[in-house]
Design an enzyme around this catalytic site. Structure first.
Site, PDB file in Angstrom:
ATOM      1  N   GLU A   1       2.020   2.930  -7.173  1.00  0.00           N
ATOM      2  CA  GLU A   1       2.082   4.099  -6.301  1.00  0.00           C
ATOM      3  C   GLU A   1       3.314   4.936  -6.635  1.00  0.00           C
ATOM      4  OE1 GLU A   1       1.990   1.607  -2.958  1.00  0.00           O
ATOM      5  OE2 GLU A   1      -0.182   1.361  -3.004  1.00  0.00           O
TER       6      GLU A   1
ATOM      7  N   GLU B   1      -3.378  -0.997  -2.619  1.00  0.00           N
ATOM      8  CA  GLU B   1      -2.746  -2.164  -3.246  1.00  0.00           C
ATOM      9  C   GLU B   1      -3.748  -3.258  -3.573  1.00  0.00           C
ATOM     10  OE1 GLU B   1      -1.549  -0.878  -0.358  1.00  0.00           O
ATOM     11  OE2 GLU B   1       0.467  -0.146  -0.838  1.00  0.00           O
TER      12      GLU B   1
ATOM     13  N   ASP C   1       6.773  -6.962   0.367  1.00  0.00           N
ATOM     14  CA  ASP C   1       6.140  -7.104   1.683  1.00  0.00           C
ATOM     15  C   ASP C   1       4.664  -6.684   1.653  1.00  0.00           C
ATOM     16  OD1 ASP C   1       8.907  -7.051   3.590  1.00  0.00           O
ATOM     17  OD2 ASP C   1       9.006  -6.003   1.668  1.00  0.00           O
TER      18      ASP C   1
ATOM     19  N   HIS D   1      10.004  -3.985   4.947  1.00  0.00           N
ATOM     20  CA  HIS D   1      10.343  -3.538   3.590  1.00  0.00           C
ATOM     21  C   HIS D   1      11.549  -4.273   3.025  1.00  0.00           C
ATOM     22  CE1 HIS D   1       7.835  -0.224   5.041  1.00  0.00           C
ATOM     23  NE2 HIS D   1       7.645   0.141   3.780  1.00  0.00           N
TER      24      HIS D   1
END
Lengths: 322, 411, 344
Positions: free
Chosen positions: C29, C74, C99, C143
């Site tokens: 990404e 993802e 994460d 995160h």
């Protein structure tokens, strides 16, 4: 799209018979307790696997499902290697370490039956990406069930294939039930095919019991992919002969006259009649194919039973490439 | 699964035994109950029987070596079976002495810095420290731990090894475990047992010996009188001097119950029954068979018993029970011409009577005439921790009185 | 030798790997960030070059065919990476934060890690997943995880956690050369740390720990940014006369048992510092293995110093308290450190 030649028709008829005999035999063997684990049989859906794979070569990839035996046979996997794998023998396609749910044969472009519903989607994206990256005209075909159509991967993968115009064809085998749950309950859209509109790709619902209809629809989609025009989605309406797994009592079946009538259709008999009528092969050819198929499957069982179980050391090998 | 052959505990005080002989070899087939070895311990030898049928697959302790009680001396199992871990057997073979035996030199010479631990308190020691201690033959119980939670660490063991504590005489504190002192190093079997007992006695008691003579004329007259009257009926030694002295001591013990006691392990026990020990000298060493409840025996029974246990001692046939539980010992060196000596207490007893050689002495009689009197020299050693001198003297006086008034002996 | 930042060392490694082997490609990404943005494409520019800028410049250099911006998908792009690897490419997907493994896990857990085994040894999976880990950036609970232990528990996956720029480059090049799945965990708080990095292509073998300093009294085994904590502990204890050996594990799966056990045999004492939460983590695995295989060499209990059993907090003071520090290591390991002091 290539027309169905007599040779191709014969080959298709052989494979459909092989799948049916293979699965019928497994059904009996499983009942006798000769094979361990889960077994999900493909009988009744032969026209789909064979109709699609008739357009593919060994360098094209397919991803598969729980119900993968049919895809393996249609893609050219060895019956003996498959049967030995299901028996958990050293001579199996995966040395007895995969089993029914994970039969794979990379040499044949078969990326494995898959124990996780919907996990074949991204693998097909990867294979399609590979084909595009290397500039080949190979395609990746993703077989998936009506149940997998409701997994998140369906959306992510078709979207990605569409934006990148990957040479991937999404083949939905709508065999009416996701395990025991009917498709008309679990899907908000009446058909899976119409969801293609959301991704701006062709989507079509086709009679999956009709070999020729399967063959022609798949041919169009695969041609389009090979030409770099991007993915397509085809929904084949079909029906599985046996339960979701062996041992399933299937009390959820036969809910309507329509369903019963659909169930009663035999894709192999229909194709036989069609081929004879079109003189693609003769009655005698058909009988010869039928007899040989029975014998080949019997030989495969014999081979599997006579094969050794894996050596204990095999437990520890093949985790990493050296 | 292999079955262990363990060093049996024969009698109350036995802590270790010596393998005298293996009557079977490794690899021999044995039946349950069959004799596989002979061991000696304390003051006797005994057969060890196979606890199970099978093959004697491992001898852990060789002939002549010592082993604490209840520890494995060998294994019976199936032929070819592995036992005790590969390391167990070689380790035992390389270091024939057992951990307890290794502990001996350390424990016998405890340092001023001996860790203060209650008896039975758990000792925390790291795996590494334990390993190094074993390699150096150090008993880590003697090492003070300075690690977390008072744990003994490598440094503690190395510091101990680099600066071993100096030997200190008579180190045994009252609360020390009886197993800690270890004497008789280099000795075997009965000799070792005697050495251990004697050293333990001398280092754990406050021994004082009182000596006096007893006039035996009355006793000798009494004896002659009875003999003349009873004649042939006296076949059981009931009128031997030894029996009469023993009887006199038994009566004195009944009158002085504090002398009929055991003291050891921080505990003083007054014992009702008089369990009298009679020291018997054997070529291998001294042995003390015990006659239990001797206060209930008349001279006939007592005489018979004294002879019986002496015979058994010479034959090696005493049972463990016949060798433990004594409350008072009599030892007699009169036969060797000795008059007075200082017998050593046989712990946990607190008194021992030494009998010397009877002799006639010239005496001035009451009527002014010079005559002879039979005199018996007696030596009483007592533990001054428990008994004071005056009490002991009175006790010895009672023995003398009993001997001088022999009719008391038959009451 | 020039000093460059950790993130630039990674960029350099990716660049050199792509140069060396044209089957190596990146996907993830925003790793280019300018795909289909006309004004950037006209100038052949990228925008973000990854959300931390680690892949900056690679898009313009290698094009969007080899630096592929994926949709926020993802699950599917990780699966696509597995599919591309098993069919012969050498993908290097980036999972922006470790994460996000929750949404992409299936591809690694049930597909990629098991294929070679399930297929009887016929498959190769030359796949390197780059991902970021670590608390300390005020990125809060979703995160900041240090999830290398989760990956490390799966047979068929190797896990690398570099602690410095030099290691980052050499280990990443090794990972990309591997015909196996490697999860390469980059601590985002180390991205700016500078160190000497040779410009040429070099590799550091996976599975081999680095002894950062030798010592004879106490071993500290640690991972990633905790190496600097261990070095601080070692400096402070040196002043007390305690000689500390510090081992940077570098690879969490497979971790270098030989080096760790040899060190413990020498020192007899072990502290493991692990930024992950305390249960079923790498530190626990190391402690258990050392107890099992080197029990007789231990001269004290093995101390694990880890994050507490909580998610990563946001507030700065709480996050500081969450991370193991030299103070905490010394305090929590007092039981085995104090007797080293006292016996001097």
């Amino acid at each position: 799209m290539k027309k169905l030649t007599a040779a191709k028709a014969k080959e298709a008829y052989e494979k459909m018979n092989d799948i049916r005999n293979f699965e019928n035999t497994l059904h009996d063997i499983f009942a006798k307790g000769e094979i361990p684990g889960f077994v999900h049989l493909y009988a009744g859906e032969e026209a789909v696997a064979v109709g699609v794979c008739s357009h593919l070569t060994d360098s094209d990839y397919i991803t598969s499902t729980h119900r993968g035996h049919g895809h393996c046979i249609a893609k050219g996997c060895d019956l003996k290697g498959m049967m030995a794998e299901i028996y958990g023998r050293e001579t199996g396609l995966c040395k007895g370490k995969g089993g029914s749910m994970h039969i794979a044969d990379l040499d044949k472009g078969m990326l494995g039956a898959n124990g996780i519903v919907g996990s074949g989607f991204p693998l097909a994206i990867g294979a399609g990406l590979r084909n595009q990256y290397l500039g080949t005209d190979d395609v990746a075909v993703c077989f998936f069930g009506d149940g997998a159509a409701n997994e998140g991967n369906f959306h992510e993968s078709i979207n990605m294939a569409a934006i990148w115009k990957l040479p991937v064809v999404f083949i939905n085998e709508n065999n009416t039930f996701a395990e025991s749950t009917p498709q008309h309950y679990s899907s908000a859209s009446p058909t899976i095919a119409e969801r293609a509109a959301a991704y701006n790709i062709p989507g079509e619902k086709v009679d999956g019991k009709d070999f020729m209809a399967v063959y022609e629809a798949a041919g169009k989609a695969i041609d389009r992919a090979r030409k770099g025009e991007g993915p397509s989605l085809i929904e084949y309406h079909t029906y599985r002969e046996y339960g979701h797994f062996e041992g399933d009592e299937q009390t959820y079946k036969y809910d309507s006259d329509e369903e019963i009538a659909f169930h009663d259709r035999d894709d192999i008999k229909e194709f036989r009649a069609y081929a004879l009528k079109k003189k693609l092969f003769t009655e005698k050819d058909a009988e010869k194919i039928e007899d040989k198929s029975v014998q080949d499957v019997a030989d495969a069982v014999e081979f599997a039973k006579a094969s050794p179980i894996p050596q204990p050391e095999a437990l520890f090998t093949d985790v990493f490439a050296d | 699964m292999a079955t262990a052959i363990t060093m049996p505990k024969l009698g109350l005080t036995m802590t270790e035994g010596t393998i005298e002989e293996w009557t079977k070899n490794e690899g021999d087939t044995v039946e349950k109950g069959e004799v596989v070895a002979r061991i000696s311990s304390e003051k006797l030898t005994s057969d060890v029987e196979a606890p199970a049928s099978g093959t004697l697959i491992k001898i852990l302790v060789q002939e002549g070596e010592d082993l604490p009680i209840k520890e494995d001396m060998g294994y019976i199992g199936e032929a070819g079976e592995e036992v005790g871990g590969a390391a167990a057997a070689p380790a035992a073979a390389e270091t024939p002495a057992t951990p307890a035996a290794e502990a001996a030199p350390v424990a016998a010479t405890p340092a001023p810095a001996v860790p203060e631990r209650k008896e039975g308190e758990r000792i925390f020691v790291t795996p590494l420290a334990r390993k190094i201690a074993a390699e150096k033959g150090i008993d880590y119980a003697a090492v003070t731990g300075t690690g977390g939670n008072g744990r003994i660490t490598r440094r503690d063991v190395e510091a101990y090894a680099a600066n071993p504590p100096a030997p200190v005489a008579a180190p045994v504190a009252a609360a020390a475990a009886p197993a800690a002192p270890k004497w008789g190093a280099g000795l075997k079997g009965m000799r070792k047992a005697v050495a251990t007992n004697m050293m333990q006695s001398l280092t754990t008691t406050a021994q004082v010996t009182l000596q006096r003579k007893v006039d035996l004329d009355a006793l000798m007259a009494f004896r002659s009188d009875i003999k003349a009257k009873a004649g042939d009926q006296l076949q059981d030694g009931q009128l031997s001097i030894n029996t009469l002295i023993t009887r006199a001591a038994i009566l004195a013990l009944q009158e002085t119950p504090q002398m009929n006691s055991n003291y050891g392990d921080g505990e003083l026990k007054h014992i009702d029954s008089v369990n009298i020990g009679e020291a018997v000298g054997l070529p291998e060493g001294l042995i003390v068979p015990i006659i239990k409840d001797a206060q209930n025996m008349n001279l006939t029974v007592l005489g018979r018993e004294l002879r019986h246990v002496a015979d058994l001692a010479h034959e090696g046939g005493l049972t463990p029970d016949q060798m433990s539980g004594g409350t008072f010992t009599i030892t007699n060196l009169g036969g060797e011409g000795i008059e007075y000596f200082t017998p050593i207490i046989n712990p946990p007893e607190i008194g021992i009577l030494g009998v010397g050689a009877m002799a006639k002495e010239l005496t001035l009689k009451d009527d002014g005439q010079i005559g002879t009197t039979a005199k018996l020299p007696l030596s009483l050693t007592f533990d001054h921790q428990i008994i004071d001198g005056q009490q002991a003297a009175q006790f010895l006086g009672k023995i003398a009185e009993n001997l001088q008034n022999p009719y008391k002996l038959i009451l | 030798m020039t000093k460059i930042a950790f993130m630039n060392a990674i960029n350099q490694a990716l660049d050199q790997a792509m140069e060396k082997d044209d089957k190596v490609f990146l996907m993830g990404e925003d790793i280019l960030g300018g795909t289909d943005i006309k004004h950037l494409e006209e100038k052949n520019e990228d925008s973000w070059g990854g959300c931390f800028g680690v892949t900056k410049g690679l898009g313009p250099k290698y094009g969007k065919k080899r630096v592929i911006d994926t949709p926020i998908s993802e699950q599917s792009y990780m699966g696509a990476a597995v599919g591309a690897a098993v069919t012969g490419l050498r993908p290097v997907p980036e999972l922006m934060f470790s994460d996000f493994i929750g949404v992409s896990f299936d591809s690694l857990l049930t597909q990629g890690s098991k294929m070679r085994y399930m297929f009887g040894g016929k498959a190769k999976l030359p796949l390197t997943v780059r991902t970021t880990i670590g608390a300390g950036a005020s990125a809060a609970a979703q995160h900041s995880g240090a999830y290398y232990g989760i990956f490390a528990s799966i047979p068929g996956i190797k896990v690398v956690v570099p602690s410095n720029p030099y290691d980052a480059k050499g280990l990443l090049l090794s990972a990309i050369e591997e015909d196996n799945i490697v999860v390469f965990c980059e601590d985002k708080t180390l991205y700016g740390v500078k160190g000497e990095v040779p410009e040429e292509y070099y590799t550091i073998p996976l599975g081999k720990a680095a002894v950062k300093r030798e010592g004879k009294d106490l071993s500290i085994v640690t991972i990633g940014k905790m190496v600097s904590v261990a070095m601080e502990v070692a400096d402070r204890l040196e002043k007390e006369g305690i000689d500390v050996e510090v081992i940077d594990l570098r690879t969490v799966a497979p971790w270098d048992e030989e080096t760790v056990i040899e060190s413990v045999k020498k020192t007899g004492r072990l502290i493991v510092i692990d930024e992950a939460q305390p249960h079923n983590n790498t530190a626990t695995d190391i402690a258990a293995t050392v107890t099992d295989k080197a029990f007789d060499y231990l001269d004290g209990p093995i101390k694990r110093v880890t994050a507490p059993n909580t998610p990563v907090p946001f507030a700065t003071n709480l996050e500081q308290a969450y991370l193991p520090t030299a103070d905490r290591v010394i305090e929590e390991s007092a039981e085995i450190i104090d007797d080293l002091k006292s016996s001097k």
